[in-house]
Design a protein around this motif. Structure first.
Motif, PDB file in Angstrom:
ATOM      1  N   SER A   1       2.512   1.399  77.750  1.00 28.24           N
ATOM      2  CA  SER A   1       1.739   1.970  76.542  1.00 28.24           C
ATOM      3  C   SER A   1       0.398   2.020  76.895  1.00 28.24           C
ATOM      4  O   SER A   1      -0.288   3.202  76.409  1.00 28.24           O
ATOM      5  CB  SER A   1       2.195   1.328  75.334  1.00 28.24           C
ATOM      6  N   MET A   2      -0.309   1.067  77.216  1.00 28.26           N
ATOM      7  CA  MET A   2      -1.579   0.975  77.494  1.00 28.26           C
ATOM      8  C   MET A   2      -2.096   2.071  78.851  1.00 28.26           C
ATOM      9  O   MET A   2      -2.926   2.768  78.831  1.00 28.26           O
ATOM     10  CB  MET A   2      -2.053  -0.335  77.738  1.00 28.26           C
ATOM     11  N   VAL A   3      -1.208   2.048  79.725  1.00 34.24           N
ATOM     12  CA  VAL A   3      -1.614   2.767  80.941  1.00 34.24           C
ATOM     13  C   VAL A   3      -1.289   4.380  80.418  1.00 34.24           C
ATOM     14  O   VAL A   3      -2.481   5.093  80.999  1.00 34.24           O
ATOM     15  CB  VAL A   3      -0.601   2.427  82.150  1.00 34.24           C
ATOM     16  N   LEU A   4      -0.279   4.685  79.938  1.00 32.83           N
ATOM     17  CA  LEU A   4      -0.111   6.107  79.363  1.00 32.83           C
ATOM     18  C   LEU A   4      -1.243   6.474  78.475  1.00 32.83           C
ATOM     19  O   LEU A   4      -1.620   7.531  78.713  1.00 32.83           O
ATOM     20  CB  LEU A   4       1.259   6.118  78.977  1.00 32.83           C
ATOM     21  N   GLY A   5      -1.387   5.586  77.735  1.00 34.68           N
ATOM     22  CA  GLY A   5      -2.588   5.935  76.700  1.00 34.68           C
ATOM     23  C   GLY A   5      -4.017   6.224  77.429  1.00 34.68           C
ATOM     24  O   GLY A   5      -4.712   7.228  77.132  1.00 34.68           O
ATOM     25  N   ALA A   6      -4.233   5.330  78.453  1.00 35.54           N
ATOM     26  CA  ALA A   6      -5.642   5.431  79.305  1.00 35.54           C
ATOM     27  C   ALA A   6      -5.464   6.939  79.945  1.00 35.54           C
ATOM     28  O   ALA A   6      -6.540   7.615  79.892  1.00 35.54           O
ATOM     29  CB  ALA A   6      -5.809   4.228  80.143  1.00 35.54           C
ATOM     30  N   PHE A   7      -4.182   7.275  80.339  1.00 33.45           N
ATOM     31  CA  PHE A   7      -4.068   8.504  81.208  1.00 33.45           C
ATOM     32  C   PHE A   7      -4.219   9.499  80.197  1.00 33.45           C
ATOM     33  O   PHE A   7      -4.866  10.822  80.506  1.00 33.45           O
ATOM     34  CB  PHE A   7      -3.019   8.390  82.164  1.00 33.45           C
ATOM     35  N   TRP A   8      -3.444   9.642  79.348  1.00 28.09           N
ATOM     36  CA  TRP A   8      -3.456  10.592  78.195  1.00 28.09           C
ATOM     37  C   TRP A   8      -4.541  10.947  77.603  1.00 28.09           C
ATOM     38  O   TRP A   8      -4.950  12.009  77.329  1.00 28.09           O
ATOM     39  CB  TRP A   8      -2.548   9.970  76.825  1.00 28.09           C
TER      40      TRP A   8
END
Length: 134
Positions: free
Chosen positions: A19-26
């Motif tokens: 969730s955190m990694v996708l959020g940073a990318f998103w």
């Protein structure tokens, strides 16, 4: 029956990280400029306090813990079944309830949509993962 004994804590932590990694990318390279324009902010205005990341991590952990319990309670054991439980959980609770907030006092609907698609992806992927990584 709901049981915390059935929780795969490593999978929950992995869900929080996803969730955190996708959020940073998103909200970074993928849609960062679009998102900033949509909310009328600059990068400088959003400089986060390290505590903000801690709060976000805790919220992600709680969401993944509950999703794990829901997937397990439904007895999903195949990736597609878990994915469906994740999608239904997010659409029924996350998307529907945040849309009410958006309708009355929140950000424009396009911001809600950007946020919701991100969360839908997280819930779908992790629902599937929780089903097979039980």
């Amino acid at each position: 029956m709901i049981s915390f004994a059935a929780v795969n804590w490593l999978a929950v932590i992995a869900g929080m990280v996803v969730s955190m990694v996708l959020g940073a990318f998103w909200y970074g390279p993928l849609f960062g400029k679009t998102w900033l324009r949509m909310i009328g902010k600059t990068v400088e205005e959003l400089e986060a306090d390290p505590m903000d990341y801690f709060k976000t991590a805790v919220a992600s952990f709680v969401a993944m813990l509950i999703l794990s319990l829901v997937v397990t309670s439904f007895g999903a054991q195949e990736f597609v079944d878990g994915l469906l439980v994740g999608v239904l959980t997010f659409v029924g609770f996350g998307a529907a309830l945040t849309f009410v907030y958006t309708t009355f006092e929140g950000p424009p609907e396009n911001v809600w949509l950007l946020y919701s698609i991100y969360q839908l992806i997280v819930f779908a992927i992790m629902g599937g993962v929780f089903a097979v990584w039980a």
